[in-house]
Design a protein around this motif. Structure first.
Motif, short mmCIF file in Angstrom:
data_model
loop_
_atom_site.label_atom_id
_atom_site.label_comp_id
_atom_site.label_asym_id
_atom_site.label_seq_id
_atom_site.Cartn_x
_atom_site.Cartn_y
_atom_site.Cartn_z
N LYS A 77 35.49 35.04 6.21
CA LYS A 77 35.92 33.66 6.39
C LYS A 77 35.57 32.91 5.11
N ASN A 79 35.21 28.88 3.73
CA ASN A 79 35.23 27.44 3.98
C ASN A 79 35.46 26.75 2.65
N GLN A 81 35.94 23.23 0.58
CA GLN A 81 35.65 21.80 0.66
C GLN A 81 36.06 21.15 -0.65
N ARG A 88 37.99 19.45 4.45
CA ARG A 88 37.48 20.81 4.66
C ARG A 88 38.54 21.65 5.34
N LYS A 89 38.64 22.89 4.88
CA LYS A 89 39.56 23.86 5.48
C LYS A 89 38.82 25.18 5.65
N ALA A 90 39.18 25.92 6.68
CA ALA A 90 38.64 27.27 6.88
C ALA A 90 39.82 28.23 6.93
N THR A 92 40.83 32.67 6.97
CA THR A 92 40.34 34.02 7.26
C THR A 92 40.62 34.94 6.09
N THR A 113 36.11 21.31 -5.99
CA THR A 113 36.19 22.19 -4.82
C THR A 113 35.05 23.20 -4.81
N VAL A 115 33.80 26.63 -2.46
CA VAL A 115 34.27 27.62 -1.49
C VAL A 115 33.06 28.46 -1.08
N THR A 116 32.79 28.50 0.21
CA THR A 116 31.72 29.34 0.72
C THR A 116 32.37 30.48 1.49
N ARG A 130 28.36 31.02 -2.29
CA ARG A 130 29.04 29.75 -2.56
C ARG A 130 29.59 29.78 -3.98
#
Length: 151
Positions: A77, A79, A81, A88-90, A92, A113, A115-116, A130
């Motif tokens: 996944k 995440n 930001q 925020r968006k998630a 797959t 931006t 991204v984790t 991250r």
């Protein structure tokens, strides 16, 4: 003579081992040219390289020797930001082939931006890292990020 050699050998070993530990920090990895032009991070036993574009993420998974780690049967996944207080968006992350996972969706990648990513690969513990994909090279501890992991 032996009394002089033993401390020298021990000191040399300590210096060499400290260089090995330094080589797996995010600060160091931020200075390394990533094989696919992305950003490198250390996550447990892995090096993760994230290549991020608007609407698409590609994650390459290798070991600390830069050998590919197969991701078949795994999942992940991401995440995304946009800035500290932004959208925020998630998405797959799906295994593609070899050591590559991909995700796509409706998101933008800007200098703000972050991204984790979280990945689970069969035979390994789940890991996360991250990224700030558009950070300047050498900015390994950007925005107060500290990364903690064992080797």
């Amino acid at each position: 003579m032996i009394r002089q050699i033993i401390p020298l050998v021990l000191l040399s070993a300590i210096v060499m081992l400290s260089q090995f530990a330094w080589a797996h920090t995010d600060v160091f990895l931020a200075t390394v040219e990533a094989p696919h032009g992305g950003q490198l991070r250390a996550a447990g036993p892995f090096h993760l390289e994230l290549v991020a574009k608007d609407g698409e993420l590609t994650l390459y998974v290798t070991d600390h020797g830069d050998l590919p780690i197969p991701v078949q049967g795994g999942h992940g996944k991401a995440n995304i930001q946009l800035g500290k207080d932004g959208e925020r968006k998630a998405v797959t992350l799906e295994p593609e082939s070899g050591n590559i996972m991909r995700a796509s969706g409706e998101f933008r990648i800007t200098p703000e931006t972050s991204v984790t990513v979280f990945i689970a690969i069969p035979g390994h513990e789940a890991q996360g890292a991250r990224f700030t994909p558009l950070a300047l090279k050498g900015d390994g501890a950007e925005r107060g990020h500290e990364h903690d992991h064992d080797h």
